[in-house]
Design a protein around this motif. Structure first.
Motif, short mmCIF file in Angstrom:
data_model
loop_
_atom_site.label_atom_id
_atom_site.label_comp_id
_atom_site.label_asym_id
_atom_site.label_seq_id
_atom_site.Cartn_x
_atom_site.Cartn_y
_atom_site.Cartn_z
N HIS A 136 5.73 1.53 0.03
CA HIS A 136 7.01 1.23 -0.61
C HIS A 136 7.59 2.55 -1.10
O HIS A 136 7.04 3.19 -1.99
CB HIS A 136 6.82 0.23 -1.75
CG HIS A 136 6.30 -1.09 -1.27
ND1 HIS A 136 5.36 -1.83 -1.92
CD2 HIS A 136 6.63 -1.80 -0.15
CE1 HIS A 136 5.11 -2.94 -1.24
NE2 HIS A 136 5.87 -2.94 -0.15
N GLU A 139 7.88 3.76 -4.63
CA GLU A 139 6.64 3.81 -5.41
C GLU A 139 6.02 5.16 -5.09
O GLU A 139 4.99 5.27 -4.44
CB GLU A 139 5.75 2.62 -5.04
CG GLU A 139 6.49 1.31 -5.30
CD GLU A 139 5.75 0.05 -4.84
OE1 GLU A 139 4.62 0.17 -4.34
OE2 GLU A 139 6.32 -1.04 -4.99
N ARG A 213 12.44 0.93 -1.49
CA ARG A 213 11.19 0.23 -1.22
C ARG A 213 10.93 0.05 0.28
O ARG A 213 9.83 0.19 0.77
CB ARG A 213 11.25 -1.15 -1.88
CG ARG A 213 10.04 -2.04 -1.60
CD ARG A 213 10.21 -3.41 -2.27
NE ARG A 213 9.14 -4.32 -1.95
CZ ARG A 213 8.00 -4.42 -2.62
NH1 ARG A 213 7.77 -3.64 -3.66
NH2 ARG A 213 7.08 -5.29 -2.27
N HIS A 252 0.15 2.11 -4.30
CA HIS A 252 1.44 1.52 -4.69
C HIS A 252 1.77 1.82 -6.14
O HIS A 252 1.00 2.43 -6.87
CB HIS A 252 1.37 -0.01 -4.57
CG HIS A 252 1.35 -0.53 -3.18
ND1 HIS A 252 2.40 -1.23 -2.64
CD2 HIS A 252 0.40 -0.46 -2.22
CE1 HIS A 252 2.09 -1.58 -1.40
NE2 HIS A 252 0.89 -1.13 -1.12
N GLU A 253 2.94 1.29 -6.55
CA GLU A 253 3.31 1.27 -7.97
C GLU A 253 3.74 -0.14 -8.34
O GLU A 253 4.20 -0.91 -7.50
CB GLU A 253 4.46 2.23 -8.25
CG GLU A 253 4.07 3.69 -8.17
CD GLU A 253 5.22 4.61 -8.53
OE1 GLU A 253 6.34 4.13 -8.81
OE2 GLU A 253 4.99 5.84 -8.52
N GLU A 329 -2.37 0.07 -7.68
CA GLU A 329 -1.03 -0.12 -8.25
C GLU A 329 -0.94 0.68 -9.53
O GLU A 329 -1.68 0.43 -10.48
CB GLU A 329 -0.79 -1.62 -8.55
CG GLU A 329 -0.74 -2.52 -7.33
CD GLU A 329 0.63 -2.59 -6.68
OE1 GLU A 329 1.59 -1.98 -7.21
OE2 GLU A 329 0.75 -3.26 -5.63
#
Ligand SMILES: [Zn+2]
Length: 838
Positions: A136, A139, A213, A252-253, A329
């Protein structure tokens, strides 16, 4: 303890925030090792310390190329380009010695997954780790941490790194989503102030539509690992099957107020085809992350959310391939620093966490190497032992392209497929040589095949992070049999080719084209764009023992822009480009309707606009843009909601309103749309458009009201209770009336539809107004709660209403889901080309 917590958080954050003033590599890198001076630091190439700015993809690329040039531990390859032409690079990082024997190492490693693997010695075998960042694009801490991780792996010196390099082959993908990363870095950098302002309301932290994203066509690429429809995924999947990595990480974030998450996710939501040991190993790897984060002072959590159910996600796909997928994440700063519940969260802090998780992964891989290699070997051994004999077969007698497109997915996943030996019939379905494929069950990828083809309607949990079903033969609306004998299989397919078609002969009378093939709209569009007259047959007919179905396209030879020779040449080109059969015919005296009948209706070129922008769901809009642009080579105008009021709508025959929020269009815009419809336009609305159409009098609709009442549900259970009533994505069966133009081209009386909404529209009293209607027991695959299943039975996912000289068309379901739901794309094309005949 509770009183101490805020103080601790304050310390950590204050510390990290202050670091940005005089940010240096020391903030990130382990200080107990020395670094090779010959290796350029990130700032030597990109011009700043990672974290000061958001790295653009081109600078990221420059740095990786430079590392590969100077470091004997690193090689680089280009595996293709994104839709925007950005290279999809991959670094291979391992010891110099391993590099010299890389092909041998790879082949030995692959042998672990093949027959007779038990004699292989895993004691000396390197483990293969695939590390990927920021699928994404917004992120971004992942890809920015990749600068540091690559530097560390190239430059660190000493016994520990030598040992890691000897025992590990790292497939390092610094940017899973180059186009999205570029888009987001532009946003974060252009809005950055000299005095970094962490006010969450600042423009820097609030990207404009569609955000970074997604990829170029606004796809969430972390859903495409199984369907592999996008170039970025195709590169990743090729690498995956080329190497069969043991661990794959996906950085990811998440929301800014969160800390850091690593897998395992929620145990009860693991796909049942994934072996339990997979989750145990994931948990053990997690102890390495925990230790590293404890040391760093960073908070984290695990097993509380996210899951390993849908195999189309990067952290779950490996689990059905004998590998271990791990999701990371990180709470997002979404810019350079942002106020959060945990104090000011800085970009460098998020980068440092990602970098730390990348290193703890490698530490785990090194220490657990043999266990994980043996796990992979056992996975394939067990898979082979549990495989039944026999085969699946899928195909479509009249739509060879859709069958071919599914076969292409299997080929990308190195799944063995065969032609059929000869035409045959089973369960009332006909399988023909040019349009059917056999998939043996007893093969290496047997579990992956099962995951693609199975129909599942029972589940341990009622909540899903993503879709609960993706049964591919249903997605492609193909005939399918699950249990045929292997003697139906013909030659194994080594190099899949498009279905064969015959080039049209020359005619001085007319040409006809069936509407069954997936690509027939591409052919029709070429014909109409050329300015040729074409008609659609409202009824079937036959000629010379050939049956022509509803929706057959007729192109007369006389009175056209092109003469008979030019026309022939042009239609040959159309047939070739679309790979759709066009037949020359020499008489109008057909059985059933004749070619001169009024049951052939004149068609006009489609001039289509798609409403995009603030308020519209980017995925839904992007899927349509992609469908037109990539599959059908049709121009589509993206009309932004921002300037909709100024747009000249008279240029368009059709306007598509994808799923949207209620305020995407203003009331002035809606009036304008109505006027355009009354003048002859066709408006096609999706999903939430149902409520809008009802409220704003575009059409009369009876939408079932939500009447759920919680009984014996506690406050704590509230969320799960609500969630369980949603339809995250499941497959339902509808009866279709093939004589209605919305269904032209379909050959069966039933159609599987993908649905991720809970909008239930009551059927019309007049049966002919319900050309697509859910059956009384419509669940084909996936999760739906019992009350919802009652609600959906007998309702309709499609409505049409005339308005003035135009049309309003509604689909409550997404017919274009994620570019792999080929089976219902034709519904939209029918609405476009035949809307006036409904
Ligand atoms: Zn993400």
């Amino acid at each position: 303890m509770q009183k101490l917590l805020p103080f601790l958080i304050f310390c950590i954050c204050f510390n990290s925030f202050a670091q940005q003033e005089d940010l240096s590599l020391d903030y990130y890198l382990p200080q107990d090792v020395s670094y090779n001076e010959e290796i350029p630091k990130p700032q030597d190439i990109i011009g700043y310390i990672p974290g000061e700015w958001h790295v653009t993809h081109d600078l990221l690329l420059n740095y990786m190329r430079e590392l590969a040039r100077v470091s004997p531990r690193i090689s680089i390859e280009n595996r293709g380009v994104t839709y925007e032409g950005r290279p999809l690079i991959l670094l291979t990082i391992t010891s110099e010695e391993n590099h010299d024997n890389l092909e041998e190492i790879r082949e030995n490693h692959l042998a672990l997954t093949q027959e007779n693997a038990s004699s292989l010695n895993t004691e000396e075998m390197p483990i293969v780790v695939n590390q990927g960042f920021s699928i994404h694009g917004n992120e971004a801490s992942g890809s920015n941490a990749a600068l540091l991780a690559a530097y560390y792996l190239a430059a660190a010196e000493g016994e520990e790194i030598e040992e890691l390099m000897e025992n590990t082959v790292i497939l390092f993908d610094p940017s899973f989503n180059p186009d999205g990363l570029q888009r987001f870095s532009y946003w974060a950098n252009t809005n950055k102030s000299e005095n970094i302002n962490p006010d969450p309301q600042d423009r820097e932290y609030n990207e404009i539509w569609p955000g970074g994203r997604t990829n170029h066509y606004w796809f969430d690429m972390n859903r495409d690992w199984l369907p592999v429809q996008l170039p970025e995924s195709q590169a990743r999947i090729e690498t995956f099957h080329k190497w069969m990595p043991n661990i794959l990480t996906d950085h990811h974030e998440m929301g800014s107020n969160s800390s850091f998450f690593f897998q395992p996710g929620i145990p009860s939501r693991t796909h049942p085809l994934t072996p339990n040991i997979n989750q145990d190993l994931t948990r053990e790897i997690g102890t390495y992350h925990a230790e590293a984060f404890d040391e760093l002072g960073s908070f984290y959590y695990t097993e509380e959310n996210y899951d390993d159910f849908y195999y189309g996600k990067g952290s779950t796909f490996p689990d059905i391939n004998g590998s271990i997928g791990i999701l990371f994440e990180q709470g997002s700063s979404r810019g350079h620093a942002q106020e959060t519940d945990n104090g000011v969260l800085t970009f460098p802090f998020t980068i440092r966490n990602q970098f730390t998780a990348a290193l703890s992964t490698l530490e785990a891989a090194k220490n657990m190497r043999e266990t994980i290699l043996n796990y992979q070997r056992n996975f394939y051994k067990n898979a082979r032992n549990s495989a039944e004999n026999g085969a699946y077969v899928f195909g479509s007698e009249k739509d060879a392209s859709s069958a071919y497109e599914l076969a292409k997915i299997l080929e990308k996943h190195k799944i063995e497929i065969h032609q059929i030996e000869e035409d045959f019939e089973t369960d009332g379905k006909n399988f023909k040589k040019n349009s059917a494929y056999v998939v043996p069950k007893n093969q290496r990828q047997h579990r992956l095949v099962e995951a693609m083809f199975e129909r599942r309607t029972e589940f341990q949990d009622s909540l899903f992070y993503d879709i609960s079903a993706w049964t591919l033969p249903l997605a492609f609306n193909l005939d399918f049999a699950e249990d045929v004998k292997m003697n139906k299989a013909g030659k194994k397919i080594e190099d899949l080719q498009k279905p064969e078609i015959q080039s049209p002969e020359q005619s001085s009378y007319a040409y006809v084209m069936q509407w069954h093939d997936f690509y027939s709209p591409k052919a029709l569009n070429m014909i109409l764009e050329k300015g040729l007259r074409a008609k659609v047959g409202m009824q079937p007919f036959s000629l010379a023992n050939r049956e022509y179905d509803y929706g057959t396209i007729l192109v007369p030879v006389q009175n056209q822009e092109l003469d008979a020779d030019e026309m022939h040449e042009f239609l040959q080109k159309v047939a070739e480009k679309s790979n759709v059969q066009i037949d020359a015919i020499s008489t109008g005296l057909t059985q059933g309707v004749n070619l001169g009948s009024n049951q052939f209706r004149a068609l006009k070129p489609a001039k289509v606009a798609l409403i995009v922008g603030e308020g519209i769901t980017p995925y839904d809009a992007g899927e349509i843009w992609h469908l037109f642009d990539q599959r059908y080579d049709m121009k589509i105008t993206k009309l932004d909601t921002r300037r909709f009021s100024r747009a000249d709508l008279s240029r368009y025959t059709d306007i598509i309103l994808p799923n949207s929020g209620s305020s995407a269009l203003k009331s002035k815009d809606l009036d304008k749309l109505k006027e355009w419809i009354r003048d002859g336009g066709t408006l096609i609305g999706y999903r939430n458009a149902a409520q809008l159409f009802e409220k704003e009098d575009f059409m009369e609709l009876e939408i079932k009201k939500d009447s759920l009442v919680a009984e014996d549900i506690s406050f704590e259970e509230q969320r799960d209770f609500r969630g369980a009533q949603g339809i995250g994505g499941a497959i339902f069966e509808a009866n279709i009336d093939r004589s209605h133009p919305v269904n032209f081209g379909y050959t069966n009386d039933k159609l599987p539809l993908f649905r991720n909404t809970t909008i239930f529209v009551e059927a019309d009293k007049q049966s002919y107004n319900n050309p697509i209607q859910y059956t009384e027991d419509p669940l084909l695959s996936g999760y739906i709660s019992a009350p919802r299943l009652d609600s959906i039975a007998g309702t309709v996912p499609f409505k049409h209403k005339g308005m003035g000289r135009g049309n309003v068309i509604l689909f409550t379901d997404n017919t274009n889901f994620r570019a792999f739901w080929f089976g219902t794309n034709k519904l939209l094309m029918n609405a476009i080309f035949f809307g006036d005949e409904m």
